[in-house]
Design an enzyme around this catalytic site. Structure first.
Site, mmCIF file in Angstrom:
data_model
loop_
_atom_site.group_PDB
_atom_site.id
_atom_site.type_symbol
_atom_site.label_atom_id
_atom_site.label_comp_id
_atom_site.label_asym_id
_atom_site.label_seq_id
_atom_site.Cartn_x
_atom_site.Cartn_y
_atom_site.Cartn_z
ATOM 1 N N ASP A 1 -13.581 50.764 35.251
ATOM 2 C CA ASP A 1 -13.702 49.321 35.033
ATOM 3 C C ASP A 1 -15.106 48.781 35.311
ATOM 4 O O ASP A 1 -15.281 47.621 35.636
ATOM 5 C CB ASP A 1 -12.694 48.594 35.931
ATOM 6 C CG ASP A 1 -12.830 49.019 37.397
ATOM 7 O OD1 ASP A 1 -13.904 49.536 37.761
ATOM 8 O OD2 ASP A 1 -11.864 48.841 38.165
ATOM 9 N N HIS B 1 -18.224 47.612 49.235
ATOM 10 C CA HIS B 1 -19.271 47.288 48.252
ATOM 11 C C HIS B 1 -18.889 46.222 47.243
ATOM 12 O O HIS B 1 -19.659 45.884 46.359
ATOM 13 C CB HIS B 1 -19.664 48.551 47.479
ATOM 14 C CG HIS B 1 -18.581 49.053 46.568
ATOM 15 N ND1 HIS B 1 -18.367 48.516 45.321
ATOM 16 C CD2 HIS B 1 -17.638 49.996 46.720
ATOM 17 C CE1 HIS B 1 -17.345 49.128 44.750
ATOM 18 N NE2 HIS B 1 -16.876 50.028 45.584
#
Ligand code: UD1
Ligand code: UDP
Length: 369
Positions: A97, A205
């Protein structure tokens, strides 16, 4: 007749999850498997390709420091189109993705090249969470010919969006293929781990956690280390400056907190195996850790990977100081609660996803001759 399949990788997780697919395709004499690295990530991508001994045929070297999404997408589209024009592949595959995946699916659509999506159908239903990945998944699905869904619930998500059942193949997640191929390889770790301490492994992250949420995560880690003298935190810090700068500032030079560079996949897997529990906002870690019997507290409010949550081995705690500290503390103090989460289940695959994907493509091309 040889059919040319172009496999595209951009970031660390894509390389980990595409490596077994590339290796499976390369076993087929009738398939010419070409590898394109967009290098949306540079060092993180190269680490993984090296481990799996994969040499890209084409490298776009796209990464720039602190790259903005629009510029990244625009540069990817232009460069990818140049490659498609020259390579003229019969099919293109990409996983996941990221911006690389959405861009390559779109570039293929414009050139009318069939695109296969590995790890199709993951959804949170919320375009801003994860950002921009949920949008990347939804757009990619509209442009895909073969949807390789890792689980039945991913298949159901695609059916709800009107994707034809005949275009969906439930294969398992290729991350389990990758994990099983390296999990037994013992290698020296880049730093010693104290045997008398309980190890908490941290990774973070996600863009939606940048700023204040990430500060809360760091404060929670500090509090847990201060309250529990037998805890050692290992945190391989993502090189994105939005993460790296704050992590160094808030967690650097503290006793029993090891901040380090991103680890190569082999040592990272070894450290996952040594961990008592894992705090992470990563997608891949949510899939790997249950297979290794390690509880994961997910530093997000929503997940597109509900299976392990339903199994009770992964729990969502958000980027919330109180929830992170209280849930972690319970798992440190309550052995029964810990054991319940450390059962070792693998809802994401059996290690054979890549050969299933290769078989689908082989069958398709055999019918084309
Ligand atoms: C990207 C993906 C995210 C995926 C994550 C996996 C997008 C928008 N984001 O996030 O979906 O979960 O990768 O890790 O596709 N950097 C380096 N060296 C590297 C890699 C990154 O220095 O090897 C730094 C650079 O400053 C770069 C920044 O990190 O500009 C951001 O990289 P980018 O690929 O845009 O996003 P990630 O946050 O890495
Ligand atoms: N990983 C790694 N080294 C690290 C941190 C993570 O090899 O220091 C691996 C991890 O095992 C998993 C993948 O990288 O397979 C996850 O990547 P990341 O968290 O960057 O992306 P996401 O899965 O969230 O897209």
């Amino acid at each position: 007749m040889n059919h040319k399949i172009l496999c595209v990788v951009g970031t660390r997780p894509e390389a980990i999850k595409m490596a077994p697919v590339i290796l499976a395709l390369k076993k087929n004499p009738d398939i010419e498997c070409r590898i394109l690295a967009t290098a949306q990530h540079r060092d993180l991508l190269d680490q993984v390709l090296r481990i799996f001994e994969i040499e890209p045929d084409i490298d776009l070297d796209i990464m720039r420091p602190d790259q903005a999404l629009t510029a990244l997408t625009a540069r990817l589209l232009l460069s990818l189109d140049d490659v498609l024009q020259v390579e003229k592949p019969d099919a293109v595959l990409a996983q996941g993705d990221t911006t690389t995946v959405m861009s390559v699916a779109l570039a293929c659509f414009y050139r009318e090249i069939p695109f296969g999506h590995v790890e199709a159908g993951l959804r949170t239903g919320d375009m801003s969470n994860p950002f921009p990945e949920e949008m990347n998944r939804v757009v990619t699905a509209r442009l895909t010919k073969w949807h390789f869904a890792p689980t039945e619930s991913a298949r159901q998500n695609l059916l709800k969006e009107g994707i034809a059942d005949s275009d969906i193949f439930v294969t398992g997640n290729t991350v389990i293929d990758a994990l099983l191929s390296v999990a037994e390889r013992e290698i020296p770790l880049p730093f010693p781990l104290a045997l008398d301490k309980r190890l908490i492994l941290v990774t973070a992250h996600r863009r939606e956690n940048f700023g204040e949420p990430f500060k809360q995560i760091c404060r929670a880690i500090l509090a847990l280390v201060e309250r529990n003298q037998d805890v050692h935190v290992v945190y391989p810090v993502h090189p994105n400056p939005n993460v790296y700068d704050l992590a160094s500032q808030l967690l650097g030079n503290r006793p029993r907190i090891t901040l380090c560079e991103p680890l190569d996949y082999l040592p990272f897997v070894q450290i996952m195996k040594r961990a008592y529990l894992i705090l992470s906002d990563s997608g891949g870690v949510q899939e790997e850790a249950p297979a290794l019997g390690k509880p994961v507290l997910v530093l997000r409010r929503k997940t597109e990977r509900p299976e392990a949550v339903q199994e009770g081995v992964v729990r969502l705690v958000g980027a919330d100081f109180d929830e992170i500290t209280s849930t972690t503390q319970r798992l440190l103090d309550d052995e029964a609660a810990y054991k319940e989460m450390a059962r070792g289940v693998s809802p994401y695959g059996d290690g054979k996803a890549s050969s299933r994907i290769a078989a689908v493509l082989r069958t398709y091309f055999a019918a084309c001759v």
